[in-house]
Motif scaffolding. Structure first.
Motif, PDB file in Angstrom:
ATOM      1  N   SER A 166       0.846  -1.194   0.000  1.00 57.87           N
ATOM      2  CA  SER A 166       0.000   0.000   0.000  1.00 57.87           C
ATOM      3  C   SER A 166       0.878   1.239   0.000  1.00 57.87           C
ATOM      4  O   SER A 166       2.052   1.200   0.388  1.00 57.87           O
ATOM      5  N   PHE A 167       0.281   2.357  -0.434  1.00 61.76           N
ATOM      6  CA  PHE A 167       0.965   3.647  -0.459  1.00 61.76           C
ATOM      7  C   PHE A 167      -0.073   4.727  -0.214  1.00 61.76           C
ATOM      8  O   PHE A 167      -1.212   4.627  -0.682  1.00 61.76           O
ATOM      9  N   THR A 168       0.336   5.771   0.510  1.00 59.09           N
ATOM     10  CA  THR A 168      -0.573   6.849   0.890  1.00 59.09           C
ATOM     11  C   THR A 168      -0.232   8.109   0.116  1.00 59.09           C
ATOM     12  O   THR A 168       0.906   8.594   0.173  1.00 59.09           O
ATOM     13  N   LEU A 169      -1.220   8.620  -0.623  1.00 61.07           N
ATOM     14  CA  LEU A 169      -1.088   9.900  -1.307  1.00 61.07           C
ATOM     15  C   LEU A 169      -1.602  11.009  -0.397  1.00 61.07           C
ATOM     16  O   LEU A 169      -2.754  10.990   0.023  1.00 61.07           O
ATOM     17  N   ARG A 170      -0.745  11.944  -0.076  1.00 59.80           N
ATOM     18  CA  ARG A 170      -1.187  13.086   0.707  1.00 59.80           C
ATOM     19  C   ARG A 170      -1.832  14.127  -0.209  1.00 59.80           C
ATOM     20  O   ARG A 170      -1.423  14.310  -1.350  1.00 59.80           O
ATOM     21  N   ARG A 171      -2.851  14.790   0.313  1.00 59.97           N
ATOM     22  CA  ARG A 171      -3.577  15.765  -0.503  1.00 59.97           C
ATOM     23  C   ARG A 171      -2.680  16.953  -0.816  1.00 59.97           C
ATOM     24  O   ARG A 171      -1.999  17.492   0.066  1.00 59.97           O
ATOM     25  N   VAL A 172      -2.689  17.332  -2.082  1.00 58.77           N
ATOM     26  CA  VAL A 172      -1.803  18.377  -2.581  1.00 58.77           C
ATOM     27  C   VAL A 172      -2.642  19.578  -2.988  1.00 58.77           C
ATOM     28  O   VAL A 172      -3.637  19.437  -3.706  1.00 58.77           O
ATOM     29  N   GLN A 193       8.827  29.826   0.967  1.00 61.68           N
ATOM     30  CA  GLN A 193       9.769  28.720   0.766  1.00 61.68           C
ATOM     31  C   GLN A 193       9.311  27.475   1.509  1.00 61.68           C
ATOM     32  O   GLN A 193       9.405  26.352   0.985  1.00 61.68           O
ATOM     33  N   GLU A 194       8.804  27.636   2.702  1.00 58.32           N
ATOM     34  CA  GLU A 194       8.317  26.480   3.462  1.00 58.32           C
ATOM     35  C   GLU A 194       7.091  25.853   2.785  1.00 58.32           C
ATOM     36  O   GLU A 194       6.976  24.623   2.709  1.00 58.32           O
ATOM     37  N   LYS A 195       6.176  26.686   2.275  1.00 60.19           N
ATOM     38  CA  LYS A 195       5.007  26.154   1.582  1.00 60.19           C
ATOM     39  C   LYS A 195       5.402  25.446   0.293  1.00 60.19           C
ATOM     40  O   LYS A 195       4.839  24.403  -0.053  1.00 60.19           O
ATOM     41  N   ALA A 196       6.362  26.004  -0.434  1.00 59.17           N
ATOM     42  CA  ALA A 196       6.813  25.356  -1.664  1.00 59.17           C
ATOM     43  C   ALA A 196       7.486  24.017  -1.373  1.00 59.17           C
ATOM     44  O   ALA A 196       7.299  23.038  -2.104  1.00 59.17           O
ATOM     45  N   TYR A 197       8.256  23.962  -0.280  1.00 54.67           N
ATOM     46  CA  TYR A 197       8.897  22.704   0.102  1.00 54.67           C
ATOM     47  C   TYR A 197       7.864  21.655   0.502  1.00 54.67           C
ATOM     48  O   TYR A 197       7.970  20.479   0.123  1.00 54.67           O
ATOM     49  N   GLU A 198       6.840  22.076   1.244  1.00 54.54           N
ATOM     50  CA  GLU A 198       5.782  21.151   1.645  1.00 54.54           C
ATOM     51  C   GLU A 198       5.013  20.637   0.422  1.00 54.54           C
ATOM     52  O   GLU A 198       4.678  19.440   0.331  1.00 54.54           O
ATOM     53  N   TYR A 199       4.751  21.517  -0.533  1.00 55.62           N
ATOM     54  CA  TYR A 199       4.059  21.097  -1.761  1.00 55.62           C
ATOM     55  C   TYR A 199       4.912  20.096  -2.537  1.00 55.62           C
ATOM     56  O   TYR A 199       4.404  19.091  -3.051  1.00 55.62           O
ATOM     57  N   TYR A 200       6.193  20.353  -2.618  1.00 56.35           N
ATOM     58  CA  TYR A 200       7.082  19.451  -3.350  1.00 56.35           C
ATOM     59  C   TYR A 200       7.139  18.076  -2.682  1.00 56.35           C
ATOM     60  O   TYR A 200       7.093  17.038  -3.356  1.00 56.35           O
ATOM     61  N   TYR A 204       6.029  14.923  -4.812  1.00 54.92           N
ATOM     62  CA  TYR A 204       7.124  14.100  -5.323  1.00 54.92           C
ATOM     63  C   TYR A 204       7.926  13.405  -4.218  1.00 54.92           C
ATOM     64  O   TYR A 204       8.359  12.266  -4.397  1.00 54.92           O
ATOM     65  N   GLY A 205       8.125  14.101  -3.107  1.00 54.15           N
ATOM     66  CA  GLY A 205       9.059  13.596  -2.107  1.00 54.15           C
ATOM     67  C   GLY A 205       8.653  12.268  -1.487  1.00 54.15           C
ATOM     68  O   GLY A 205       9.504  11.400  -1.250  1.00 54.15           O
ATOM     69  N   TYR A 211      10.750   4.888  -2.997  1.00 51.70           N
ATOM     70  CA  TYR A 211      11.708   4.256  -3.898  1.00 51.70           C
ATOM     71  C   TYR A 211      13.065   4.078  -3.219  1.00 51.70           C
ATOM     72  O   TYR A 211      13.732   3.045  -3.381  1.00 51.70           O
ATOM     73  N   SER A 212      13.498   5.090  -2.466  1.00 49.88           N
ATOM     74  CA  SER A 212      14.810   5.021  -1.812  1.00 49.88           C
ATOM     75  C   SER A 212      14.850   3.940  -0.743  1.00 49.88           C
ATOM     76  O   SER A 212      15.881   3.327  -0.512  1.00 49.88           O
TER      77      SER A 212
END
Length: 308
Positions: A166-172, A193-200, A204-205, A211-212
């Motif tokens: 299973s994998f969880t998609l957080r709401r973006v 910058q903090e909001k952009a990092y959270e969105y990224y 994607y993160g 994967y890592s």
């Protein structure tokens, strides 16, 4: 007399030529005979496979069978056990085998969980498939394409499963200033910058981290590890002992100053006022000037020997 010898010689030569022509075999035409082929009855192959030739294969076991161990005194008294062949259709999975998770991440690589709503106990959500530019309505228990199932829906996340993984998609939710920055480039504030990092990280993160976690180094190699502060300080000391001391000796011999100092100072002030307007600006001399008054990028490198 001479004329008689000449005539006699000519007579002998003509006689020999006529005798040779008479004794030569006459050429005869050879007849070529070809056997007819019956179109109905096919001829036998040149090499035929006899049943006796397959007897050599009995000496070699099939790939799914294990060869029997040679008899010994210890296992001679034990009852013989039948060797159970391994079923190739159901191989044993190793603990590191995460094929279902790999497949799930590949299928939802471009999926974004965008919207959530709840009426009573009925929960619904929206997933955007960015590659196909489609909106997918989901609810708990729904089975999507390729066997993906929606396990749980909340206001913040959507849990998907495929098989036993299973994998969880957080709401973006895309920050509002993204469109503003696209129209006119400008430096971002600390909050932006903090909001952009959270969105990224939400978009994607999380997938990159999954994967890592499944990464395995090649055979004989080790996983990379983070450098500790002690190892970093030890590396700086070793570098200074090997190269830094020699560089300092050469710098003392060459007393030339670093060029464009005033221009660098102006650029430094402009850079700080543009990108960090809400922070106090350190003095330029404190960051780029060493003890000898030299202004250069190398003066920022401080070792333990210099600080003591």
């Amino acid at each position: 007399m001479r004329a008689f010898l000449l005539l006699f010689t000519c007579f002998v030569v003509v006689g020999v030529v006529l005798f040779a022509m008479m004794q030569a075999p006459t050429p005869q035409k050879s007849d070529i005979s070809v056997s007819r082929i019956d179109a109905v009855k096919r001829p036998l192959p040149v090499l035929q496979n006899e049943p006796a030739t397959d007897a050599i294969l009995d000496s070699f076991p099939l790939p799914t069978e294990q060869p029997a161990a040679p008899p010994s005194e210890e296992n001679a008294a034990a009852a013989p056990t039948a060797v159970q062949p391994v079923n190739p259709a159901s191989p044993q999975q190793s603990p590191n085998d995460r094929s279902n998770l790999n497949r799930l991440l590949a299928l939802i690589d471009d999926w974004i969980y965008e919207d959530f709503s709840q009426i009573g106990s009925q929960k619904t959500g929206t997933i955007r498939k960015t590659r196909e530019k489609e909106l997918l309505g989901v609810f708990e228990g729904k089975e999507l394409e390729n066997g993906i199932k929606v396990v749980q829906l909340t206001d913040d996340s959507c849990k998907l499963s495929l098989g036993d993984e299973s994998f969880t998609l957080r709401r973006v939710e895309e920050p509002a200033f993204f469109q503003e920055v696209k129209q006119q480039m400008r430096p971002l504030t600390v909050e932006e910058q903090e909001k952009a990092y959270e969105y990224y990280m939400r978009r994607y993160g999380d997938k990159f981290k999954a994967y890592s976690a499944m990464y395995e180094p090649p055979y004989g190699a080790q996983n990379p590890k983070r450098v500790t502060p002690e190892e970093k300080q030890r590396g700086l000391q070793e570098y200074f002992k090997r190269y830094g001391s020699q560089f300092q000796k050469e710098a003392k011999q060459n007393t030339t100053t670093f060029p464009y100092t005033e221009q660098q100072k102006e650029n430094y002030i402009k850079y700080w006022q543009t990108f960090f307007p809400d922070r106090p600006m350190p003095a330029f001399e404190e960051l780029f000037t060493d003890q000898n008054g030299q202004t250069a990028p190398g003066s920022r490198v401080q070792t333990e020997e210099q600080t003591q």
